[in-house]
Design an enzyme around this catalytic site. Structure first.
Site, PDB file in Angstrom:
ATOM      1  NE  ARG A  49      37.808  24.744  39.856  1.00  0.00           N
ATOM      2  CZ  ARG A  49      37.160  25.754  40.189  1.00  0.00           C
ATOM      3  NH1 ARG A  49      36.816  26.057  41.301  1.00  0.00           N
ATOM      4  NH2 ARG A  49      36.909  26.617  39.106  1.00  0.00           N
ATOM      5  CG  ASP A 157      36.659  36.119  50.183  1.00  0.00           C
ATOM      6  OD1 ASP A 157      36.225  36.642  49.135  1.00  0.00           O
ATOM      7  OD2 ASP A 157      37.243  34.918  50.265  1.00  0.00           O
TER       8      ASP A 157
END
Length: 286
Positions: A49, A157
């Site tokens: 990633r 978030d």
């Protein structure tokens, strides 16, 4: 000493060395800044990633990337946390929670709202928004005039990238799978896809306030809530951090308030002095 960085060639990215020290720095930042526990077993995933970020930034090595992320105030930390976390979500996920919300939690609250009481609900790890819009859909299903009452949903978030998507409130058609057509209408009404995208009903959006929040950091004036959804985020934390989170969430609930957590999560330790089981992965503040 001045360090000169060489410009990598595209073919060199697949051969970037990923040393144990690189992993340790990444794991330390993830833990201290965001509360995330990264096991060494995830090393290959982390490497894959973050290599994409190194390629995007045209950096020569993981060492250079770690130095960038480890710089106080680095804007790259937003992309770093987005790369490390997986945002798997969909509308009315774990539908039993919403069935309980509509059958047990909301009816008495809505009666009180009609008498002037404020009602506050929190989607504490809202990702791209389906959870928050699902909560709003349930509220409006039971109370079509909810936007004229003092009912608000806070959606937070850590990741600013997914939070921006949540605020936009538009989704690709394949992202809009639901338990059934009736649930679909609660969120999207009778709208048809435009350019393969659907927009949530504006009435839902008016109930929701989106805000960035690190669950492992300070919570400035989040207030107290009648119900909190904090699902499938504690799985990223170690046991101690999980217990701290459950305790903090319990303190934010009004007496009798509900906490909904993920299907593989359990409240444990000291927070059980304040929270009692009230159903499948559901707890109630005593």
């Amino acid at each position: 000493m001045t360090r000169t960085l060489t410009t990598p060639t595209p073919e060199s990215f697949s051969d970037l060395p990923f040393e144990r020290r690189d992993f340790e720095i990444i794991a330390r930042i993830a833990k201290t800044e965001f509360g995330l526990h990264i096991d060494i077993a995830k090393e290959a995933m982390i490497r894959s990633r973050l290599t994409k970020r190194i390629r995007h930034l045209n950096l020569p090595s993981f060492e250079a990337y770690c130095a960038l992320v480890d710089t106080t105030g680095s804007e790259e930390r937003d992309h770093f946390i987005s790369a490390l976390t997986t945002n798997v979500t969909h509308f009315y996920r774990e539908v039993h929670h919403f069935e309980a919300l509509e059958a047990e939690v909301l009816p008495p609250l809505l009666d009180q709202a009609r008498q002037g009481r404020k009602i506050r609900l929190w989607s504490a790890a809202c990702s791209t928004g389906p959870e928050a819009y699902s909560i709003a859909g349930s509220v409006l299903h039971l109370c079509p005039d909810a936007d004229r009452l003092d009912i608000r949903i806070l959606a937070t978030d850590l990741d600013p990238v997914v939070l921006a998507r949540a605020e936009a409130g538009t989704y690709r058609a394949e992202e809009c799978r639901m338990p059934g057509e009736a649930w679909h209408r609660r969120v999207f009404g009778a709208a048809r896809p435009q350019d393969d995208r659907l927009a949530v009903r504006p009435e839902l959006r008016r109930l929701i306030t989106f805000r960035r929040l690190n669950l492992n950091g300070a919570w400035p004036t989040v207030g107290r809530f009648d119900a909190i959804f904090c699902r499938n985020v504690a799985i990223y934390f170690d046991k101690s951090t999980q217990e701290t989170l459950w305790g903090r969430l319990a303190e934010c609930l009004d007496p009798g308030g509900y906490l909904f957590i993920g299907h593989s999560e359990r409240v444990s330790g000291a927070p059980l002095d304040q929270l009692r089981s009230a159903g499948i992965t559901t707890y109630r503040r005593v």
